[in-house]
Design an enzyme around this catalytic site. Sequence first.
Site, short mmCIF file in Angstrom:
data_model
loop_
_atom_site.label_atom_id
_atom_site.label_comp_id
_atom_site.label_asym_id
_atom_site.label_seq_id
_atom_site.Cartn_x
_atom_site.Cartn_y
_atom_site.Cartn_z
N GLY A 20 77.77 34.88 78.61
CA GLY A 20 76.67 34.25 79.34
C GLY A 20 75.45 35.13 79.30
O GLY A 20 75.32 35.99 78.42
N ASP A 27 86.76 46.31 75.85
CA ASP A 27 85.64 45.81 75.04
C ASP A 27 84.56 46.89 74.88
O ASP A 27 83.38 46.62 75.11
CB ASP A 27 85.07 44.54 75.68
CG ASP A 27 84.26 43.71 74.69
OD1 ASP A 27 84.34 43.99 73.47
OD2 ASP A 27 83.56 42.78 75.14
#
Length: 449
Positions: A23, A140
């Site tokens: 997003g 990540d």
Amino acid sequence: MMRDQLLGGRYRLVRRLGEGGMGQVWEALDETLGRNVAVKVISLLAGDGSRADEARARFLREARITAQLQHPNIVTIHDLGETGAGSERAPFLVMELVRGEGLDAMLRRGVVTRADAARWGALISDALAEAHAAGITHRDIKPSNILITPSGAVKVLDFGIAKAADPYATADRLTQTGFIVGTAPYMAPEQARGFPEPRSDLYALGCLLFEMITGRLPFQAPDMVGYLSAHLTQEPPTPSSVSAGVPSAWDDLVLRLLEKNPDQRYSSATDLSQALRRLDGTPEPAGGLAPPGEQVPRPQAPTAPLPPPVPTRKAAGPRPRPDTTSTHTLDRYDVAAWLIILSQLVLSVCLSAFLLVSAFTVGAGLYSGLVTWIYTAVLKPRSTGLTRGTGRVAAAAVAVQIGVLVHQTSTSRLALSGAWPFFPVLVLTIAAYCYRDIKTRRAARSIST
Ligand code: ATP
Ligand code: MG
């Protein structure tokens, strides 16, 4: 998302900072406290229906856990919430607004100096050490999740968020499919298989350090599948073969982080941080760090002395380590592997001793030489049930050990080189026992008939 929009009745969007796979990130004004913050809206989890509700609830649960992390190198999470209605409903998280530049933007401008790479790498490792001590894996680590402030401080973003925002990762689905979260160019082999662990973050950091000191990633591939297969099967090049002048200590450190087997990497982020701090003190050879012309001039002075690591919550003081980055330190998996090997040895010696003793007790005479007694010293037709039963239990124990050995080597948990010599010994011991047991039983039958 639009400028001036109010999220959660409190956060007024000011300007968009960027957009990623999950997003958008906005700078916003917290109207309650009158301070600016960063708001990340996870539009990936927008949607109607119970499945979307479940995924959002899960995100908020997971994000609440990572929000507990408090460390100067980890961006602070201030708040969590949901915004929008119906199919627009999406969770958001409110963070400390970091005035800095993403490492992705810095790398796009060229390579960074090795001194910066060592400094920033050590600070990222400190952040990882704190999270790992709290049981949280980042999953990540990549350039866009690292921000560098003008004073040279490092802030790691999105701890555990990739997992939290994984729309498929309901508890059962995750275990059934091992769904992959993370970013393919930086993904550790075990994470690509669906089983991330703390040392997967060290692998990703290895890719990042490789990129920082050479200007390119260790593996190059056209798509995600290509990256994953390279991480799983290809040997990485040495950084010095990609960028001339990289010292061998850097080659050793980076290649150790890029080991396929997590056991062969640094055993913890704390160890890595120490190794990077030692590298930081390594004098640079004449002729500069990166190929001429590729150096990034920066107005700030990010090569200021590296601050000491902030103690992690386990308050692990610095452990003395050999002063070389390529030395393999003994970790708990090594200890476990050697315990298994030792127990295999003890069991095979016990079985062999049993065979020898039983040969004596039935009065069959003396047997000379190890090989001779392994193959010939065994039960006699008149052995009692107890003697035979004990032998079978010992043989079964050795068989279990063989099973453990095979399982461990197939899952790459065991140091193969140390374990294999025992494999034929164990198999031969069992084979010898079975052979003699069958012979003995036949002989016993022929006596009784
Ligand atoms: P992903 O969604 O996989 O994490 P990404 O890391 O590329 O992808 P975002 O995490 O959405 O993208 O971040 C987008 C950009 O917003 C980042 O590159 C970063 O520069 C900026 N950003 C994120 N968080 C903050 C923050 N707390 N303060 C300042 N800037 C931020
Ligand atoms: Mg991010």
